[in-house]
Design a protein around this motif. Structure first.
Motif, short mmCIF file in Angstrom:
data_model
loop_
_atom_site.label_atom_id
_atom_site.label_comp_id
_atom_site.label_asym_id
_atom_site.label_seq_id
_atom_site.Cartn_x
_atom_site.Cartn_y
_atom_site.Cartn_z
N GLY A 27 0.84 -1.18 0.00
CA GLY A 27 0.00 0.00 0.00
C GLY A 27 0.88 1.23 0.00
N PRO A 28 0.33 2.43 -0.11
CA PRO A 28 -1.10 2.73 -0.10
C PRO A 28 -1.78 2.41 -1.43
N GLY A 29 -3.09 2.43 -1.41
CA GLY A 29 -3.87 2.27 -2.64
C GLY A 29 -4.17 0.84 -3.00
N CYS A 30 -3.80 -0.09 -2.14
CA CYS A 30 -4.06 -1.51 -2.43
C CYS A 30 -5.57 -1.76 -2.29
N HIS A 31 -6.17 -2.47 -3.24
CA HIS A 31 -7.61 -2.72 -3.20
C HIS A 31 -7.91 -4.20 -3.43
N ILE A 32 -9.19 -4.55 -3.35
CA ILE A 32 -9.60 -5.95 -3.45
C ILE A 32 -9.06 -6.61 -4.73
N GLY A 33 -9.10 -5.86 -5.83
CA GLY A 33 -8.62 -6.41 -7.10
C GLY A 33 -7.16 -6.79 -7.03
N ASP A 34 -6.35 -5.92 -6.41
CA ASP A 34 -4.91 -6.22 -6.27
C ASP A 34 -4.74 -7.49 -5.44
N VAL A 35 -5.54 -7.58 -4.38
CA VAL A 35 -5.40 -8.75 -3.48
C VAL A 35 -5.77 -10.03 -4.22
N LEU A 36 -6.89 -10.01 -4.94
CA LEU A 36 -7.31 -11.24 -5.63
C LEU A 36 -6.28 -11.64 -6.69
N ALA A 37 -5.69 -10.65 -7.38
CA ALA A 37 -4.67 -10.96 -8.39
C ALA A 37 -3.41 -11.55 -7.74
N ALA A 38 -3.16 -11.17 -6.49
CA ALA A 38 -1.94 -11.63 -5.81
C ALA A 38 -2.19 -12.85 -4.93
N THR A 39 -3.43 -13.40 -4.98
CA THR A 39 -3.75 -14.53 -4.08
C THR A 39 -3.42 -15.87 -4.73
N ASP A 40 -2.69 -16.68 -4.01
CA ASP A 40 -2.40 -18.04 -4.48
C ASP A 40 -3.63 -18.93 -4.22
N PHE A 41 -4.07 -18.95 -2.95
CA PHE A 41 -5.27 -19.70 -2.59
C PHE A 41 -5.84 -19.17 -1.28
N VAL A 42 -7.08 -19.55 -1.02
CA VAL A 42 -7.69 -19.24 0.28
C VAL A 42 -7.95 -20.55 1.00
N ALA A 62 -2.27 -4.47 3.85
CA ALA A 62 -1.19 -3.97 2.97
C ALA A 62 -1.09 -2.44 3.09
N ASN A 63 -2.25 -1.78 3.18
CA ASN A 63 -2.22 -0.31 3.26
C ASN A 63 -1.68 0.16 4.62
N MET A 64 -2.04 -0.54 5.69
CA MET A 64 -1.54 -0.14 7.02
C MET A 64 -0.03 -0.40 7.10
N LEU A 65 0.43 -1.53 6.52
CA LEU A 65 1.86 -1.80 6.52
C LEU A 65 2.59 -0.79 5.63
N GLY A 66 1.93 -0.41 4.51
CA GLY A 66 2.52 0.58 3.60
C GLY A 66 2.82 1.89 4.31
N GLU A 67 1.94 2.26 5.25
CA GLU A 67 2.17 3.50 6.02
C GLU A 67 3.47 3.42 6.82
N ARG A 68 3.89 2.18 7.10
CA ARG A 68 5.15 2.00 7.84
C ARG A 68 6.31 1.67 6.90
N GLY A 69 6.08 1.77 5.59
CA GLY A 69 7.13 1.46 4.62
C GLY A 69 7.37 -0.04 4.47
N GLN A 70 6.36 -0.85 4.86
CA GLN A 70 6.52 -2.31 4.76
C GLN A 70 5.56 -2.87 3.73
N GLU A 71 5.86 -4.08 3.23
CA GLU A 71 4.95 -4.73 2.29
C GLU A 71 4.60 -6.13 2.77
N LEU A 72 3.60 -6.71 2.11
CA LEU A 72 3.26 -8.11 2.37
C LEU A 72 4.01 -8.93 1.32
N PRO A 73 5.00 -9.70 1.70
CA PRO A 73 5.75 -10.45 0.69
C PRO A 73 4.93 -11.59 0.09
N ALA A 74 5.30 -12.04 -1.10
CA ALA A 74 4.69 -13.22 -1.70
C ALA A 74 4.82 -14.39 -0.73
N GLY A 75 3.80 -15.23 -0.68
CA GLY A 75 3.88 -16.40 0.20
C GLY A 75 3.42 -16.13 1.61
#
Ligand code: 0L1
Ligand code: MG
Length: 262
Positions: A120-135, A214-227
């Motif tokens: 983040g910032p600006g991460c939305h549901i579409g970004d999440v679904l595109a980046a999802t391996d499985f639920v 992802a957006n809250m972590l983005g405020e801290r300069g962090q990301e959600l890594p793959a996996g």
């Protein structure tokens, strides 16, 4: 930040010791009313560091208080996040030892595993679904270290959002095969249905919870890594359990997760 490094260190040890000894304590803002949000997450970070230094492995992240039912139950107004370690993991169908917990409650959650980083910032549901391996389905066992679950948001963030145990199971499936908003959830305790819910209870769509993380972590300069494994938060209120209870949670299209409290 309003608390100095020595105080943050001491509060992290205080809360983590309470967790390991399964002993309740009063909420830390009683003694430190000036504690701010940064202090709260700094204490949580220190608890994570204490566990990793002791050999625990980080297994994922969790969102908490993402449903109105949970926010209303706890009298708080905003989602929060915490970390997960291997010490918290219990097998599907397995036993959860009450002697190591204070006053556990169960929460039915939908979990995501990512295959691409999210920032983040600006991460939305579409970004999440595109980046999802499985639920996959998950049941979280929360166990606030605060007496009678009485806390404010800052105190609970510091306490790693009441994280204690979690169980995954059922079936892992690609998100596009499921209607995650309409996905039904049934919680049974000792063979009786005690609650029902749907994916939409979690911020309107469970992927919105991952985007918010992802957006809250983005405020801290962090990301959600793959996996990354992410639990999106309880779809209903949390339900107290006692020794001898057996819990099964059924997820539409995702199978079930169960556990016994011994
Ligand atoms: O996972 C959760 O939603 C827990 C958040 C912390 C509040 C609580 O202990 O209920
Ligand atoms: Mg939870």
């Amino acid at each position: 930040m309003n608390l100095n490094a020595a105080t943050l260190d001491a509060l992290a040890v205080h809360l983590e010791t309470a967790e390991r000894q399964a002993r309740d304590v009063v909420k830390i803002t009683d003694e430190h009313p000036q504690m701010d949000w940064e202090d709260a997450y700094a204490i949580q970070d220190r608890i994570r560091a204490l566990k990793l230094a002791r050999g625990s492995r980080l297994t994922g992240l969790k969102m908490g208080l993402t449903s109105f039912a949970k926010m209303k139950q706890m009298g708080v107004e905003a989602p929060i996040w915490g970390f997960l370690v291997d010490d918290y993991v219990r097998p599907d169908g397995g036993a959860i030892e009450m002697g190591t917990l204070i006053h556990p409650k169960v929460e039915a959650e939908i979990a995501f595993v990512t295959k691409a980083p999210l920032r983040g910032p600006g991460c939305h549901i579409g970004d999440v679904l595109a980046a999802t391996d499985f639920v996959l389905p998950a049941v979280e066992v929360i166990d606030s270290r605060y007496r009678d679950f009485r806390f404010d948001l800052k105190s609970v963030i510091a306490d790693n959002c009441s994280s204690a145990r979690y169980v995954t199971g059922g079936v892992a499936r690609p998100a596009e095969e499921l209607d995650l908003r309409a996905l039904g959830i049934v919680i049974e305790k000792n063979g009786e249905v005690i609650a029902t819910g749907a994916g939409a209870a979690v911020l309107g769509h469970p992927a919105a919870s991952v985007a918010m993380l992802a957006n809250m972590l983005g405020e801290r300069g962090q990301e959600l890594p793959a996996g990354t494994f992410i639990m999106t938060g309880g779809a209903t209120e949390a339900y107290a359990v006692e020794r001898g209870d057996s819990v099964v949670v059924r997820y539409q299209g995702l199978g079930s997760v169960s556990m016994r409290f011994v």
